[in-house]
Scaffold this active site. Sequence first.
Site, PDB file in Angstrom:
ATOM      1  N   LYS A 243      49.255 -60.167  48.809  1.00  7.06           N
ATOM      2  CA  LYS A 243      50.578 -60.227  49.401  1.00  7.06           C
ATOM      3  C   LYS A 243      51.187 -58.827  49.492  1.00  7.06           C
ATOM      4  CE  LYS A 243      49.810 -64.306  50.156  1.00  7.06           C
ATOM      5  NZ  LYS A 243      49.523 -64.668  51.552  1.00  7.06           N
ATOM      6  N   ASP A 306      52.145 -66.114  56.690  1.00  7.53           N
ATOM      7  CA  ASP A 306      51.875 -64.688  56.754  1.00  7.53           C
ATOM      8  C   ASP A 306      52.244 -64.091  58.104  1.00  7.53           C
ATOM      9  OD1 ASP A 306      50.407 -62.449  55.171  1.00  7.53           O
ATOM     10  OD2 ASP A 306      49.584 -62.319  57.188  1.00  7.53           O
ATOM     11  N   GLU A 310      55.451 -61.508  58.667  1.00  7.76           N
ATOM     12  CA  GLU A 310      55.341 -60.174  59.246  1.00  7.76           C
ATOM     13  C   GLU A 310      56.344 -59.968  60.367  1.00  7.76           C
ATOM     14  OE1 GLU A 310      50.486 -59.842  58.539  1.00  7.76           O
ATOM     15  OE2 GLU A 310      51.327 -60.397  60.484  1.00  7.76           O
TER      16      GLU A 310
END
Length: 588
Positions: A243, A306, A310
Amino acid sequence: MAAATHFAPSISASSTKTLKQAAALQPLSPSSLGFLSSSSSGLYALKAVGICGANGVGSALGARMVSVPAIKPLTSLDFDTSVFKKEKVNLAGHDEYIVRGGRDLFPLLPEAFKGIKKIGVIGWGSQAPAQAQNLRDSLAEAKSDIVVKIGLRKGSRSFAEARAVGFSEENGTLGDIYETISESDLVMLLISDSAQADNYEKIFSHMKPNSILGLSHGFLLGHLQSLGLDFPKNISVIAVCPKGMGPSVRRLYVQGKEVNGAGINSSFAVHQDVDGRATDVALGWSIALGSPFTFATTLEQEYRSDIFGERGILLGAVHGIVESLFRRYTENGMAEELAYKNTVESITGIISRTISTKGMLAVYNSFSPDEKKEFERAYSASYYPCMDILYECYEDVASGSEIRSVVLAGRRFYEKEGLPAFPMGNIDQTRMWKVGERVRQSRPAGDLGPLYPFTAGVYVALMMAQIEILRKKGHSYSEIINESVIESVDSLNPFMHARGVSFMVDNCSTTARLGSRKWAPRFDYILTQQALVAIDNGSAINQDLISNFLSDPVHGAIEVCAQLRPTVDISVPADADFVRPELRQSSN
């Protein structure tokens, strides 16, 4: 997700009380909201705090609705391991399972990797240099004879960079990509997502039966799903997903050799297990990377959170926020350098450090009464505009649209169909980032910038909106906290604080960089067009939003996660311009 620092317990009493409003409110059906998914059973109608549209609040929901934490159970994955110790933690009332890391566990790696003689690390982008070196160093410390070999395209300039950190053709640790795949028992596929999408068939065809495909992102699954495909059935498929970006993975591992252990938290997933080894191999991989704790997810949940993260608070949204606020502050008469300090320096410095060490509530509680009102005005006006874009972004990821966008963009990097190549360029040449260069040049060592209440209100509103989207979509608290809090303040923001936005973005994956470029303007636009207009029009503070923020159970969950990792702050070398040079310096 970074695990660079410790969230010291400083959660106020309000974080442990239940929402007083909930008992007296009538729930609305999801269909009547026209907003969140069928998991939105925690949305309640509250009193109107203003007239939507007329006072510039933004969406109709933003003025009249407040989100109460989801009632339905979030995803909580159990797993079995015969090598490592599994622990149960309770996060905001939900039981989840983790494995703590530590260098003392390295002697268990040969058992976890039983049957594996060669690990092929394919690629040399953001993650591969860090992961390959960490694995090699950990296995050496464990006195294992497992070979870690780098596989690259013939003619790649990365050969020189891999040799510079000790991999070589002579000792069998560096070679051709497909040769490496065909001879490896564990293939860690760390090439770019778009390259995976374009080459997966050839990659699969070179893998040995009963070998293990290792991913650090679920993107390839999303791409295969969009084509109605899945992985070959004669291989195991696992994922270990740090992460945090590659430089953080390496920097903290190197620091952790001397300072109480350190690393980046990781999630892991087992998508296919052909022979019963997959879970222990995945956990061994994570331990070898230096992960302080590892939590379970699925490949699908991982790529959704994820890619979404972002484009949200990790890169795109924070970029859009500071652009919008810098422009506002300077247009209202603030000096340029002060405006930069009150936007970028404030978020990447003192706000991030405070959230990292004490939690979000500590940011709010550190303000004077007048400053708290300024924070509340910014939070109230920004929460739903941020959620508007975040919700759209999550749906684009979940539907496959964002994945297709990344694949197509990757193909545009090369000349095709008679059109020229369009690789990504830098994004730090505008007035704001030039001002930032001057600010950093004259910044005293250790200066974390001012704690500016308006900027803090916008940033924390974004963080809480992202948490709520993921919560309503059923993600585990481990995943939510790592993707929306820890990775932001402990891994990414320190890089922007050290060297600016381009340095932070360029050290990330191609998928992340594309997402930042695409979505940052959306956050800039909606804040400028809705949130800031609402404030200028004197819109009332939504006190229910503020109350829910102060009493949200996520604060307690963050406190629990804080106790699972060491108290080590990431150190970004002052002269580190790019990933590979930094890694070379760090390994010496």
